[in-house]
Every structure is written in structure tokens, then in C-alpha cells.
Enzyme design. Structure first.
Site, PDB file in Angstrom:
ATOM      1  N   GLU A   1      40.378  31.260  27.143  1.00  0.00           N
ATOM      2  CA  GLU A   1      39.450  32.329  26.733  1.00  0.00           C
ATOM      3  C   GLU A   1      39.136  32.350  25.235  1.00  0.00           C
ATOM      4  OE1 GLU A   1      41.076  35.984  28.346  1.00  0.00           O
ATOM      5  OE2 GLU A   1      41.162  35.148  30.353  1.00  0.00           O
TER       6      GLU A   1
ATOM      7  N   ASN B   1      40.503  26.814  29.901  1.00  0.00           N
ATOM      8  CA  ASN B   1      40.316  27.798  30.982  1.00  0.00           C
ATOM      9  C   ASN B   1      39.567  29.017  30.450  1.00  0.00           C
ATOM     10  OD1 ASN B   1      41.094  28.643  33.744  1.00  0.00           O
ATOM     11  ND2 ASN B   1      42.391  30.161  32.734  1.00  0.00           N
TER      12      ASN B   1
ATOM     13  N   GLU C   1      41.524  31.315  38.962  1.00  0.00           N
ATOM     14  CA  GLU C   1      41.995  32.709  39.073  1.00  0.00           C
ATOM     15  C   GLU C   1      41.108  33.496  40.029  1.00  0.00           C
ATOM     16  OE1 GLU C   1      42.561  34.540  35.204  1.00  0.00           O
ATOM     17  OE2 GLU C   1      43.350  32.701  34.348  1.00  0.00           O
TER      18      GLU C   1
ATOM     19  N   HIS D   1      36.660  35.374  38.431  1.00  0.00           N
ATOM     20  CA  HIS D   1      36.892  36.782  38.765  1.00  0.00           C
ATOM     21  C   HIS D   1      35.527  37.411  39.053  1.00  0.00           C
ATOM     22  CE1 HIS D   1      41.103  36.774  37.624  1.00  0.00           C
ATOM     23  NE2 HIS D   1      40.791  36.207  36.469  1.00  0.00           N
TER      24      HIS D   1
ATOM     25  N   ASP E   1      39.315  35.812  42.411  1.00  0.00           N
ATOM     26  CA  ASP E   1      39.370  37.036  43.210  1.00  0.00           C
ATOM     27  C   ASP E   1      37.964  37.617  43.264  1.00  0.00           C
ATOM     28  OD1 ASP E   1      39.306  38.196  40.614  1.00  0.00           O
ATOM     29  OD2 ASP E   1      41.326  39.030  40.779  1.00  0.00           O
TER      30      ASP E   1
HETATM   31  O1  G3I Z   1      55.936  43.202  30.733  1.00  0.00           O
HETATM   32  C1  G3I Z   1      55.677  44.589  30.761  1.00  0.00           C
HETATM   33  C2  G3I Z   1      56.852  45.329  31.305  1.00  0.00           C
HETATM   34  O2  G3I Z   1      57.945  45.121  30.458  1.00  0.00           O
HETATM   35  C3  G3I Z   1      56.506  46.811  31.436  1.00  0.00           C
HETATM   36  O3  G3I Z   1      57.552  47.476  32.079  1.00  0.00           O
HETATM   37  C4  G3I Z   1      55.225  46.985  32.260  1.00  0.00           C
HETATM   38  C5  G3I Z   1      54.794  48.416  32.354  1.00  0.00           C
HETATM   39  O4  G3I Z   1      53.432  48.529  32.630  1.00  0.00           O
HETATM   40  O5  G3I Z   1      54.195  46.258  31.653  1.00  0.00           O
HETATM   41  C6  G3I Z   1      54.471  44.871  31.616  1.00  0.00           C
HETATM   42  O6  G3I Z   1      53.419  44.152  31.088  1.00  0.00           O
HETATM   43  C7  G3I Z   1      52.264  44.035  31.905  1.00  0.00           C
HETATM   44  C8  G3I Z   1      52.125  42.602  32.349  1.00  0.00           C
HETATM   45  O7  G3I Z   1      50.898  42.435  33.013  1.00  0.00           O
HETATM   46  C9  G3I Z   1      53.239  42.171  33.278  1.00  0.00           C
HETATM   47  O8  G3I Z   1      53.225  42.917  34.439  1.00  0.00           O
HETATM   48  C10 G3I Z   1      51.094  44.464  31.057  1.00  0.00           C
HETATM   49  O9  G3I Z   1      51.169  45.847  30.788  1.00  0.00           O
HETATM   50  C11 G3I Z   1      49.798  44.126  31.762  1.00  0.00           C
HETATM   51  O10 G3I Z   1      48.718  44.351  30.850  1.00  0.00           O
HETATM   52  C12 G3I Z   1      49.801  42.684  32.173  1.00  0.00           C
HETATM   53  O11 G3I Z   1      48.578  42.428  32.848  1.00  0.00           O
HETATM   54  C13 G3I Z   1      48.271  41.052  33.051  1.00  0.00           C
HETATM   55  C14 G3I Z   1      47.036  40.675  32.270  1.00  0.00           C
HETATM   56  O12 G3I Z   1      46.706  39.325  32.536  1.00  0.00           O
HETATM   57  C15 G3I Z   1      47.227  40.827  30.773  1.00  0.00           C
HETATM   58  O13 G3I Z   1      46.102  40.403  30.073  1.00  0.00           O
HETATM   59  C16 G3I Z   1      48.026  40.853  34.528  1.00  0.00           C
HETATM   60  O14 G3I Z   1      49.256  41.064  35.252  1.00  0.00           O
HETATM   61  C17 G3I Z   1      47.519  39.431  34.789  1.00  0.00           C
HETATM   62  O15 G3I Z   1      47.103  39.323  36.120  1.00  0.00           O
HETATM   63  C18 G3I Z   1      46.334  39.140  33.889  1.00  0.00           C
HETATM   64  O16 G3I Z   1      45.940  37.817  34.095  1.00  0.00           O
HETATM   65  C19 G3I Z   1      44.804  37.368  33.338  1.00  0.00           C
HETATM   66  C20 G3I Z   1      45.005  35.889  33.057  1.00  0.00           C
HETATM   67  O17 G3I Z   1      46.250  35.673  32.440  1.00  0.00           O
HETATM   68  C21 G3I Z   1      43.871  35.329  32.202  1.00  0.00           C
HETATM   69  N1  G3I Z   1      42.581  35.625  32.798  1.00  0.00           N
HETATM   70  C22 G3I Z   1      42.340  37.028  33.161  1.00  0.00           C
HETATM   71  C23 G3I Z   1      43.455  37.533  34.066  1.00  0.00           C
HETATM   72  C24 G3I Z   1      43.161  38.929  34.556  1.00  0.00           C
HETATM   73  O18 G3I Z   1      43.140  39.848  33.498  1.00  0.00           O
END
Ligand code: G3I
Length: 305
Positions: free
Chosen positions: A127, A170, A235, A206, A237
């Protein structure tokens, strides 16, 4: 073939999913993963904040659990992601340019060495381009301090570390022909012309009502493939439900199969229950791991029954 993975394999492709280590104790999650998928991408566990939250100190436990599970089942693993502006620990943004350059190269080297021989493709840079019509690079510590050359440097470091891993760029909103994908296309073309190591381009895919499956999806994948790189749907969906969602999913699979260098498809999760989209039902399995019409459409497009 009666599973996504076996049907895709009959077409010479993998069929993968994003996996979260925190769900590996949930038995229907694991049984669906093991039955249907032939590749996994750690959803968050290989990101910079997960593996190097403080400088020079690496933690691979959660990602290792996913890789071990995948290897035990003979699945491929996609590495996601080495250099990205998001999920980046605060210390990275505070470095001077020369320090940032060495931190970036050290991060790539240490993470790739840890997984050497276990990853079929790495998202080396994720990105790096802005949305919209400018085709410009996105602001990030890497872009702002190191300039345009940071992507090339990251790929060169990655190749030097693990010459056998496929190295991917990517991004999202690059799935059809548009200003952003044109900018990525120009970069890949330039890399191929100058011998900068790049093997593949990931199209996140997405999709939702604002950003539906583009009508020129196959054409866009093909023009990248024609530059001499593999393409992967990384990715996937699609928001929605029922037959409309199923039709869109089927169209994505058909577009990939029509491009010989489209080597595999990954959905961004298994079940709607754990999708990163807090609302909505964008995946192939419902909250109870039931197969949705979208599942049937994908299986059928892959030639399975
Ligand atoms: O790790 C913390 C954890 O310690 C805490 O307890 C919890 C409470 O909410 O948060 C956790 O972090 C979260 C993390 O996912 C792990 O679950 C973050 O808040 C959350 O923002 C994060 O979201 C991820 C997101 O990327 C971040 O940008 C999504 O799961 C993940 O599916 C998403 O994936 C991205 C790809 O990497 C890149 N392309 C877009 C895609 C969708 O956004």
C-alpha cells in the site's frame, strides 16, 4: 474436486485464506481451514508491530504458530507484510533517514531469515500509493524520509536475503484499470526494465457497493502479467449476500483463471464471524461455518462440484 483447495489445485492454483493465530483453538475454524484451503496468510501476526515492537527485539511466536499449522497440513504460506505504513510501531517514525534505512533493511532481513524456506511469496511492500487520481506515493515514514527509492531498496534487500522467495508488491483499489493501478503498473514496468527484483503483484480485492468487482479486472491482471510478473488475488472479500455476492465471487475466480500467471486466490478470512469488516457478511462461510451461495459459486467457477 469437492473443496476449494482441491478444485483450485486441479487448475494449477492455490486457494488460501487469512488466518488469525487467536482462532487456532476453535475447532470448526480449524476444521474448515484444513478441509478447504491450501495456503494461509497471517492476518496480523507478521506485521512490523507484531514482530518488532521495540527496535531489534523480534517476537515470532504467534506467526510461528500459524506457519507450523500450515506446514503440518502441507499448505503454502504468504508472508504479509514487511514494509507498510500501518501497524508500524511508533519508534520507526522517530528515526532519522539513515537510521530508518538501516532499521528497514534489518527488519526485512531478520524476518525473512526467520522464515527462510517456509514462505512462497512475501508482500515486501504494501500500500505505498495514494488513492485517487494523482497516482502519487502515500505519505509514510519510508516515503517521507527515504523518498521514492525505498521500494526498490526494500525489494533488493529482500532478494539478497532469500533468493528463493517470490517478492510481491501488494495494494488495494488497484484491481481495475485506474490512476492508482496505472502508477503501480509504471513502477513494475520500470523495475522489470532496470532489473529491480520483483516477481509478483498482489491485488487485495476488497469489494463492496462503492467499489464493486471492476469490469476490466481480468484485463488489468493480464496487463501486469504481460510485464513478466505473477499476479495473485491476496485479500478477497466482497460485501453483500445471496446470489449477487455469489455472482461477484464467481466473476473474480473466472478472471483469475483466464490469466495464466494468476497463480492463486486468498480470501481475507474464513468466516463472516471474524471478518475485519465489523459489519457485513463478505466471506464464503457464514457465522456458523455454513457454506454460503458465494462458496458454491467459487467452487463451481473452479470446476469443482
Ligand atoms: O493487537 C491488538 C490487541 O492487543 C488488542 O487487544 C486488540 C483490541 O482491539 O486490538 C489488537 O489490534 C488489532 C489488530 O487488528 C489485531 O486484531 C487492531 O486494533 C486492528 O486495527 C487490527 O486490524 C487489522 C487491520 O489490518 C489493521 O490495519 C485487521 O485485523 C486486518 O484484517 C487488516 O488487514 C489489512 C491488511 O493487512 C492490508 N490490507 C487491508 C486489510 C484490511 O484492512
Amino acid at each position: 474436486a469437492s473443496t476449494l483447495g482441491t478444485a483450485a489445485a486441479a487448475q494449477g492454483r492455490y486457494f488460501g485464506t487469512a488466518v488469525a493465530a487467536s482462532h487456532l483453538g476453535e475447532s470448526p475454524y480449524v476444521s474448515t481451514l484444513d478441509a478447504e484451503f491450501t495456503s494461509v496468510t497471517p492476518e496480523n501476526e507478521m506485521k512490523w508491530d507484531a514482530v518488532e515492537s521495540s527496535r531489534g527485539s523480534f517476537t515470532f511466536d504467534a506467526a510461528d504458530r500459524i506457519v507450523a499449522h500450515a506446514q503440518g497440513k502441507g499448505m503454502k504460506v504468504r508472508g504479509h507484510t514487511l514494509v507498510w505504513h500501518s501497524q508500524l510501531p511508533g519508534w520507526v517514525g522517530g528515526l532519522s533517514a539513515s537510521d530508518l534505512r538501516s532499521a528497514m533493511n534489518n527488519h526485512i532481513t531478520k524476518v525473512m531469515q526467520h522464515y527462510q524456506g517456509k514462505i512462497h511469496s512475501w508482500d515486501v511492500v504494501n500500500e505505498a500509493f495514494q488513492d485517487g487520481s494523482s497516482g502519487a506515493r502515500r505519505s509514510s515514514p519510508f516515503q517521507d524520509k527515504l523518498g521514492n527509492g525505498f521500494i526498490e531498496e526494500a525489494f533488493r534487500t529482500a532478494r539478497a536475503t532469500d533468493p528463493n522467495a517470490k517478492l510481491c508488491y501488494n495494494d488495494y483499489n488497484t484491481d481495475g484499470v485506474n490512476a492508482k493501478s496505472n502508477a503501480v503498473y509504471a513502477m513494475v514496468k520500470d523495475f522489470k526494465q532496470r532489473g529491480v527484483p520483483i516477481d509478483c503483484v498482489g491485488f487485495q480485492s476488497h469489494f463492496n457497493s462503492n467499489s464493486p468487482v471492476p469490469s476490466d479486472y481480468r484485463q488489468n491482471l493480464q496487463r501486469f502479467a504481460d510485464l513478466g510478473v505473477d499476479v495473485q488475488i491476496t485479500e478477497l472479500d466482497i460485501e453483500g449476500s445471496g446470489s449477487a455476492q455469489a455472482t461477484s465471487y464467481g466473476n473474480v475466480v473466472k478472471a483469475c483463471l483466464a490469466v495464466s500467471r494468476c497463480t492463486g486466490i486468498t480470501t481475507w478470512g474464513i468466516t463472516d464471524k471474524y471478518s475485519w469488516r465489523s459489519s457485513g457478511t463478505p466471506l464464503l462461510f457464514d457465522d456458523n461455518y455454513g457454506k454460503k451461495p458465494a462458496y458454491d459459486a467459487v467452487l463451481s467457477a473452479l470446476g469443482g462440484t
